[in-house]
Design a protein around this motif. Structure first.
Motif, mmCIF file in Angstrom:
data_model
loop_
_atom_site.group_PDB
_atom_site.id
_atom_site.type_symbol
_atom_site.label_atom_id
_atom_site.label_comp_id
_atom_site.label_asym_id
_atom_site.label_seq_id
_atom_site.Cartn_x
_atom_site.Cartn_y
_atom_site.Cartn_z
ATOM 1 N N ILE A 34 0.845 -1.207 0.000
ATOM 2 C CA ILE A 34 0.000 0.000 0.000
ATOM 3 C C ILE A 34 0.876 1.252 0.000
ATOM 4 O O ILE A 34 0.613 2.209 -0.739
ATOM 5 C CB ILE A 34 -0.964 -0.006 1.201
ATOM 6 C CG1 ILE A 34 -2.029 -1.086 1.013
ATOM 7 C CG2 ILE A 34 -1.613 1.373 1.395
ATOM 8 C CD1 ILE A 34 -2.846 -1.396 2.261
ATOM 9 N N ASN A 35 1.922 1.250 0.804
ATOM 10 C CA ASN A 35 2.828 2.407 0.843
ATOM 11 C C ASN A 35 3.573 2.592 -0.475
ATOM 12 O O ASN A 35 3.758 3.724 -0.934
ATOM 13 C CB ASN A 35 3.800 2.286 2.017
ATOM 14 C CG ASN A 35 3.104 2.549 3.332
ATOM 15 O OD1 ASN A 35 2.190 3.356 3.418
ATOM 16 N ND2 ASN A 35 3.522 1.846 4.366
ATOM 17 N N ILE A 36 3.995 1.502 -1.098
ATOM 18 C CA ILE A 36 4.655 1.587 -2.407
ATOM 19 C C ILE A 36 3.666 2.108 -3.453
ATOM 20 O O ILE A 36 4.018 2.929 -4.296
ATOM 21 C CB ILE A 36 5.225 0.208 -2.825
ATOM 22 C CG1 ILE A 36 6.401 -0.180 -1.919
ATOM 23 C CG2 ILE A 36 5.636 0.193 -4.287
ATOM 24 C CD1 ILE A 36 7.605 0.744 -1.992
ATOM 25 N N TYR A 37 2.436 1.640 -3.378
ATOM 26 C CA TYR A 37 1.393 2.112 -4.291
ATOM 27 C C TYR A 37 1.224 3.628 -4.168
ATOM 28 O O TYR A 37 1.177 4.343 -5.175
ATOM 29 C CB TYR A 37 0.075 1.384 -3.987
ATOM 30 C CG TYR A 37 -1.114 1.953 -4.710
ATOM 31 C CD1 TYR A 37 -1.321 1.700 -6.060
ATOM 32 C CD2 TYR A 37 -2.047 2.752 -4.041
ATOM 33 C CE1 TYR A 37 -2.419 2.220 -6.734
ATOM 34 C CE2 TYR A 37 -3.147 3.269 -4.708
ATOM 35 C CZ TYR A 37 -3.321 2.997 -6.044
ATOM 36 O OH TYR A 37 -4.405 3.521 -6.704
ATOM 37 N N LYS A 38 1.120 4.114 -2.938
ATOM 38 C CA LYS A 38 0.971 5.564 -2.729
ATOM 39 C C LYS A 38 2.171 6.322 -3.303
ATOM 40 O O LYS A 38 2.009 7.345 -3.953
ATOM 41 C CB LYS A 38 0.803 5.874 -1.239
ATOM 42 C CG LYS A 38 -0.549 5.477 -0.693
ATOM 43 C CD LYS A 38 -0.820 6.094 0.662
ATOM 44 C CE LYS A 38 -0.380 5.202 1.769
ATOM 45 N NZ LYS A 38 -0.731 5.688 3.105
ATOM 46 N N PHE A 39 3.380 5.800 -3.056
ATOM 47 C CA PHE A 39 4.597 6.411 -3.593
ATOM 48 C C PHE A 39 4.558 6.456 -5.123
ATOM 49 O O PHE A 39 4.837 7.494 -5.728
ATOM 50 C CB PHE A 39 5.830 5.637 -3.110
ATOM 51 C CG PHE A 39 7.077 5.947 -3.878
ATOM 52 C CD1 PHE A 39 7.779 7.121 -3.644
ATOM 53 C CD2 PHE A 39 7.549 5.067 -4.845
ATOM 54 C CE1 PHE A 39 8.940 7.415 -4.365
ATOM 55 C CE2 PHE A 39 8.695 5.349 -5.565
ATOM 56 C CZ PHE A 39 9.397 6.526 -5.325
ATOM 57 N N LEU A 40 4.212 5.324 -5.739
ATOM 58 C CA LEU A 40 4.176 5.267 -7.198
ATOM 59 C C LEU A 40 3.137 6.216 -7.778
ATOM 60 O O LEU A 40 3.379 6.858 -8.802
ATOM 61 C CB LEU A 40 3.907 3.827 -7.657
ATOM 62 C CG LEU A 40 5.047 2.837 -7.430
ATOM 63 C CD1 LEU A 40 4.566 1.406 -7.640
ATOM 64 C CD2 LEU A 40 6.231 3.149 -8.336
ATOM 65 N N GLN A 41 2.013 6.327 -7.127
ATOM 66 C CA GLN A 41 0.951 7.214 -7.603
ATOM 67 C C GLN A 41 1.340 8.690 -7.427
ATOM 68 O O GLN A 41 1.214 9.476 -8.358
ATOM 69 C CB GLN A 41 -0.338 6.936 -6.818
ATOM 70 C CG GLN A 41 -0.946 5.585 -7.099
ATOM 71 C CD GLN A 41 -2.031 5.650 -8.148
ATOM 72 O OE1 GLN A 41 -2.945 6.450 -8.047
ATOM 73 N NE2 GLN A 41 -1.928 4.807 -9.141
ATOM 74 N N GLU A 42 1.794 9.026 -6.231
ATOM 75 C CA GLU A 42 2.039 10.432 -5.894
ATOM 76 C C GLU A 42 3.370 10.959 -6.414
ATOM 77 O O GLU A 42 3.434 12.070 -6.918
ATOM 78 C CB GLU A 42 1.947 10.617 -4.377
ATOM 79 C CG GLU A 42 0.544 10.364 -3.841
ATOM 80 C CD GLU A 42 0.488 10.227 -2.327
ATOM 81 O OE1 GLU A 42 1.513 10.464 -1.650
ATOM 82 O OE2 GLU A 42 -0.598 9.847 -1.823
ATOM 83 N N GLU A 43 4.417 10.162 -6.277
ATOM 84 C CA GLU A 43 5.759 10.643 -6.642
ATOM 85 C C GLU A 43 6.135 10.335 -8.090
ATOM 86 O O GLU A 43 6.739 11.157 -8.760
ATOM 87 C CB GLU A 43 6.811 10.025 -5.711
ATOM 88 C CG GLU A 43 6.606 10.329 -4.247
ATOM 89 C CD GLU A 43 6.805 11.792 -3.905
ATOM 90 O OE1 GLU A 43 7.714 12.434 -4.480
ATOM 91 O OE2 GLU A 43 6.036 12.309 -3.074
ATOM 92 N N LYS A 44 5.806 9.152 -8.540
ATOM 93 C CA LYS A 44 6.219 8.722 -9.877
ATOM 94 C C LYS A 44 5.129 8.916 -10.925
ATOM 95 O O LYS A 44 5.388 8.761 -12.116
ATOM 96 C CB LYS A 44 6.645 7.242 -9.860
ATOM 97 C CG LYS A 44 7.857 6.949 -9.001
ATOM 98 C CD LYS A 44 9.094 7.539 -9.609
ATOM 99 C CE LYS A 44 10.339 7.062 -8.874
ATOM 100 N NZ LYS A 44 11.550 7.443 -9.591
ATOM 101 N N GLY A 47 -0.782 -7.700 -4.547
ATOM 102 C CA GLY A 47 -0.039 -7.681 -3.283
ATOM 103 C C GLY A 47 -0.911 -7.709 -2.044
ATOM 104 O O GLY A 47 -0.531 -8.259 -1.013
ATOM 105 N N THR A 48 -2.100 -7.117 -2.136
ATOM 106 C CA THR A 48 -3.019 -7.155 -0.991
ATOM 107 C C THR A 48 -3.911 -8.393 -1.033
ATOM 108 O O THR A 48 -4.447 -8.808 -0.011
ATOM 109 C CB THR A 48 -3.882 -5.879 -0.920
ATOM 110 O OG1 THR A 48 -4.602 -5.727 -2.144
ATOM 111 C CG2 THR A 48 -3.026 -4.653 -0.654
#
Length: 118
Positions: free
Chosen positions: A19-29, A42-43
């Motif tokens: 979930i944290n990687i998903y947020k990073f990929l959405q917001e940062e990348k 993954g979930t």
């Protein structure tokens, strides 16, 4: 299975990382397609383990664990793809892949044990 067990806990913690990687990929990348695939698979691992724990029979338990194993394989694929396409750095991907490999080993071992009992 016990209410509080290793695979249940590890899959839950793994889902939180995803979930944290998903947020990073959405917001940062600003990556929206692959990250959704990663989030879904993954979930789903932990969700299928939860269903297995609540299974009505050994066959039901085995079937849900098999789905969790397949979702783990798929998650492994998405992590590698995100790493190799430059969306995830090597260290982050390495940690996620190690966690995913551990889930695969545990799930595979449980499956073998259950197969012998069926």
């Amino acid at each position: 299975m016990k209410e509080n067990n290793l695979i249940r806990n590890k899959s839950y913690l793994f889902a939180l990382k995803i979930i944290n990687i998903y947020k990073f990929l959405q917001e940062e990348k600003r990556e929206f397609l692959l990250s959704k695939q990663l989030l879904r698979s993954g979930t789903s691992i932990g969700a299928n383990i939860e269903e297995a724990i609540g299974g009505q029979s050994k066959k039901d338990f085995y079937a849900k664990l098999s789905i969790a194993y397949k979702e783990s394989r798929e998650t492994h694929y998405w992590i590698r793809l995100l790493r190799d396409s430059g969306y995830l750095n090597a260290e982050t991907a390495k940690q996620l892949l190690e966690d995913c490999d551990e889930l695969l080993r545990i799930l595979g071992s449980i499956q073998l044990t259950i197969q012998k009992k069926l």
